[in-house]
Design an enzyme around this catalytic site. Structure first.
Site, PDB file in Angstrom:
ATOM      1  N   TYR A 168     -15.742  -0.962   8.666  1.00 28.30           N
ATOM      2  CA  TYR A 168     -13.967  -1.361   8.643  1.00 28.30           C
ATOM      3  C   TYR A 168     -13.482  -1.508  10.068  1.00 28.30           C
ATOM      4  O   TYR A 168     -11.968  -1.833   9.997  1.00 28.30           O
ATOM      5  CB  TYR A 168     -13.606   0.242   8.221  1.00 28.30           C
ATOM      6  N   ILE A 199      -2.822  -7.964  -2.059  1.00 27.68           N
ATOM      7  CA  ILE A 199      -1.925  -8.643  -1.366  1.00 27.68           C
ATOM      8  C   ILE A 199      -2.626  -9.937  -0.897  1.00 27.68           C
ATOM      9  O   ILE A 199      -2.579 -11.075  -0.018  1.00 27.68           O
ATOM     10  CB  ILE A 199      -1.493  -7.568   0.092  1.00 27.68           C
ATOM     11  N   THR A 205      -9.901  -6.911   2.033  1.00 31.19           N
ATOM     12  CA  THR A 205      -8.179  -6.628   1.657  1.00 31.19           C
ATOM     13  C   THR A 205      -7.974  -6.593   3.534  1.00 31.19           C
ATOM     14  O   THR A 205      -6.734  -7.162   3.476  1.00 31.19           O
ATOM     15  CB  THR A 205      -8.148  -5.346   1.048  1.00 31.19           C
ATOM     16  N   ARG A 261     -11.903  13.623  17.765  1.00 27.32           N
ATOM     17  CA  ARG A 261     -11.001  12.623  17.661  1.00 27.32           C
ATOM     18  C   ARG A 261      -9.580  12.857  17.933  1.00 27.32           C
ATOM     19  O   ARG A 261      -9.696  14.007  18.382  1.00 27.32           O
ATOM     20  CB  ARG A 261     -10.821  12.718  15.942  1.00 27.32           C
ATOM     21  N   LYS A 269     -10.217  -4.394  10.412  1.00 28.44           N
ATOM     22  CA  LYS A 269      -8.819  -3.525  11.045  1.00 28.44           C
ATOM     23  C   LYS A 269      -8.484  -5.194  12.094  1.00 28.44           C
ATOM     24  O   LYS A 269      -7.433  -5.148  12.425  1.00 28.44           O
ATOM     25  CB  LYS A 269      -8.788  -2.831  10.820  1.00 28.44           C
ATOM     26  N   THR A 286      -5.386   0.258  13.294  1.00 34.89           N
ATOM     27  CA  THR A 286      -6.176   1.334  14.189  1.00 34.89           C
ATOM     28  C   THR A 286      -6.624   1.188  15.367  1.00 34.89           C
ATOM     29  O   THR A 286      -6.528   0.717  15.915  1.00 34.89           O
ATOM     30  CB  THR A 286      -6.659   2.036  12.926  1.00 34.89           C
ATOM     31  N   ASP A 287      -6.314   3.077  15.528  1.00 30.92           N
ATOM     32  CA  ASP A 287      -7.069   3.232  17.447  1.00 30.92           C
ATOM     33  C   ASP A 287      -8.648   2.928  16.977  1.00 30.92           C
ATOM     34  O   ASP A 287      -9.190   2.433  18.235  1.00 30.92           O
ATOM     35  CB  ASP A 287      -6.625   4.292  17.975  1.00 30.92           C
ATOM     36  N   GLU A 288      -9.159   2.311  15.680  1.00 32.99           N
ATOM     37  CA  GLU A 288     -10.031   2.086  15.784  1.00 32.99           C
ATOM     38  C   GLU A 288     -10.416   0.797  16.297  1.00 32.99           C
ATOM     39  O   GLU A 288     -12.369   0.978  16.746  1.00 32.99           O
ATOM     40  CB  GLU A 288     -11.051   3.056  14.617  1.00 32.99           C
ATOM     41  N   GLY A 299       1.074  -1.210   0.067  1.00 27.90           N
ATOM     42  CA  GLY A 299      -0.188   0.064  -0.011  1.00 27.90           C
ATOM     43  C   GLY A 299       0.694   1.050  -0.136  1.00 27.90           C
ATOM     44  O   GLY A 299       0.362   2.128   0.455  1.00 27.90           O
ATOM     45  N   THR A 359      -9.785   1.978   4.552  1.00 29.08           N
ATOM     46  CA  THR A 359      -9.434   2.439   5.347  1.00 29.08           C
ATOM     47  C   THR A 359     -11.108   3.681   5.815  1.00 29.08           C
ATOM     48  O   THR A 359     -10.231   4.465   6.423  1.00 29.08           O
ATOM     49  CB  THR A 359      -8.138   3.350   5.475  1.00 29.08           C
TER      50      THR A 359
HETATM   51  P1  TYD Z   1     -12.955  10.200   8.850  1.00 33.97           P
HETATM   52  O1  TYD Z   1     -12.097  11.578   8.561  1.00 33.97           O
HETATM   53  O2  TYD Z   1     -13.675   9.660   8.222  1.00 33.97           O
HETATM   54  O3  TYD Z   1     -12.169   9.235  10.430  1.00 33.97           O
HETATM   55  P2  TYD Z   1     -12.683   8.222  11.000  1.00 33.97           P
HETATM   56  O4  TYD Z   1     -14.369   8.065  10.480  1.00 33.97           O
HETATM   57  O5  TYD Z   1     -12.236   7.137  10.797  1.00 33.97           O
HETATM   58  O6  TYD Z   1     -12.468   8.458  12.174  1.00 33.97           O
HETATM   59  O7  TYD Z   1     -13.714  11.266  10.068  1.00 33.97           O
HETATM   60  C1  TYD Z   1     -13.381  11.973  11.188  1.00 33.97           C
HETATM   61  C2  TYD Z   1     -14.525  12.539  12.028  1.00 33.97           C
HETATM   62  O8  TYD Z   1     -14.880  13.338  11.299  1.00 33.97           O
HETATM   63  C3  TYD Z   1     -16.357  11.387  12.192  1.00 33.97           C
HETATM   64  O9  TYD Z   1     -16.116  11.875  13.824  1.00 33.97           O
HETATM   65  C4  TYD Z   1     -17.213  12.186  11.263  1.00 33.97           C
HETATM   66  C5  TYD Z   1     -16.530  13.419  10.700  1.00 33.97           C
HETATM   67  N1  TYD Z   1     -16.993  12.986   9.600  1.00 33.97           N
HETATM   68  C6  TYD Z   1     -18.168  14.698   9.661  1.00 33.97           C
HETATM   69  O10 TYD Z   1     -18.677  14.966  10.205  1.00 33.97           O
HETATM   70  N2  TYD Z   1     -18.120  14.582   8.057  1.00 33.97           N
HETATM   71  C7  TYD Z   1     -17.851  14.010   7.532  1.00 33.97           C
HETATM   72  O11 TYD Z   1     -17.859  14.780   5.363  1.00 33.97           O
HETATM   73  C8  TYD Z   1     -16.563  12.883   7.254  1.00 33.97           C
HETATM   74  C9  TYD Z   1     -15.831  12.113   6.345  1.00 33.97           C
HETATM   75  C10 TYD Z   1     -16.184  12.852   8.131  1.00 33.97           C
END
Ligand code: TYD
Length: 338
Positions: A148, A59, A99, A212, A152, A124-126, A7, A84
């Site tokens: 997702y 992969i 994947t 986040r 992971k 990932t921390d998720e 990747g 991701t």
């Molecule tokens: P993202 O970048 O998709 O990462 P993850 O969900 O894996 O943490 O989103 C980051 C944060 O932003 C998440 O709380 C969801 C929010 N978000 C929005 O509010 N609007 C959007 O269009 C997107 C893509 C994410």
């Protein structure tokens, strides 16, 4: 070291390839399937480097993986190849299982058979799920909540099982939300930057108060490299930026920097199963001598500048496959707002 980065044409992968080439005498093989977010334009500056080689492949394909490992004499594998994006996993969960679970299983088994010296899984921390209070430690339970993060977590657990079962020297990193140059504009920060630049609405999910922990891609790659070099086999390491922010605050910072009106923010229908908060405890990696170096305000500013100076890069993406995806995820959400 002869390192295989899978990747390597993606966001984190391309930064890692560049970093590994810049340090010491590493030879870097980049194996990438070049699906929608894999982009060789992320690596034009190193394409002709004498210690770099690109191989187009998946992969999930054991024959290709076996061949690359053998022919290139790979000593270290770093698995950055993954699907991701949470919103895409809601639309098409099976490609994530393929994947992130099966691909990881194939790569891991081929690496074990080839006898590579170290295998690092970029997790990932998720995988810890939503953490309302406190922060996740590496030995906490994995409670993933989206296709997702569940995929992971599957890959993460498989990798760990190779230590307990075979004493195969694996390492796992669990990074927090990463941002920086070259990030595909489906993700929150680059989506909001590029939408704002086009005077398009910024679709903020729910009440916009989800949290986040933002990690610069440079710090994330530094953490991965640190774990490859100094990590203990069989061990998991959290990598966090220590920059916890509410989404709405980040949206406001982006608009402010671009000199765009706050009225571009649109509160839209929430993501199903949207995790409220992620936070990781990084004391294990800090004890190993790593710490993040990029303050969020500076890193975000630099990222905004990068998207400002690389219009061709993201406009090409946004006018391609991305358009259909954006329609599917956002059209209904945005109708009737503003
Ligand atoms: P993202 O970048 O998709 O990462 P993850 O969900 O894996 O943490 O989103 C980051 C944060 O932003 C998440 O709380 C969801 C929010 N978000 C929005 O509010 N609007 C959007 O269009 C997107 C893509 C994410």
């Amino acid at each position: 070291m002869r390192i295989l980065v899978t990747g390597g044409a993606g966001f984190i992968g391309s930064h890692l390839v560049r970093r590994l080439l810049a340090k010491g005498q590493n030879h870097v093989v980049n194996l990438d399937a070049l699906r929608y977010s894999g982009n060789l334009e992320n690596l034009t500056d190193v394409a002709a480097h004498s210690r770099y080689i690109f191989v187009h492949g998946d992969i999930c394909d054991a024959t290709t993986v076996e061949k690359v490992l053998k022919e290139q004499g790979v000593e270290v594998v770093i698995n950055c190849a993954a699907e991701t994006h949470v919103d895409r996993s809601i639309l098409d969960p099976n490609s994530f299982a393929r994947t992130d679970v099966v691909g990881t299983a194939v790569l891991l088994e081929e690496a074990r058979k080839a006898g590579v010296a170290r295998f690092l899984q970029v997790s990932t921390d998720e995988v810890y799920g939503s953490v309302e209070i406190g922060s996740s430690k590496e030995d906490d339970a994995l409670v993933p909540r989206s296709p997702y993060s569940a995929s992971k977590a599957g890959g993460d657990l498989l990798v760990r099982s190779y230590w307990t079962t075979y004493r195969f020297p694996v390492l796992i990193t669990r990074g927090s939300n990463t941002y920086g140059p070259n990030q595909y504009p489906e993700k929150f920060i680059p989506l909001f930057i590029t939408n704002a630049m086009e005077d398009q609405p910024l679709p903020l999910y729910g009440d916009g108060r989800h949290r986040r922990d933002w990690l610069s891609v440079f710090d994330h790659c530094g953490g991965i490299e640190h774990v490859v070099r100094h990590g203990e086999p069989g061990c998991v390491y959290n990598i966090g930026g220590g920059n916890e922010r509410e989404n709405i605050e980040v949206a406001r910072m982006i608009l402010k920097q671009l000199g765009k009106p706050m009225s571009l923010i649109r509160f839209v229908q929430d993501r199903p199963g949207h995790d409220r908060r992620y936070a990781v405890d990084c004391s294990r990696l800090r004890a190993l001598g790593w710490s993040p170096t990029v303050p969020f305000e500076e890193g975000l500013k630099a990222a905004v500048e990068w998207y400002r100076s690389n219009l061709t890069w993201w406009r090409k993406i946004k006018s391609g496959e991305f358009r259909a995806y954006y329609e599917r995820v956002y059209r209904q959400r945005l109708e009737g707002t503003g």
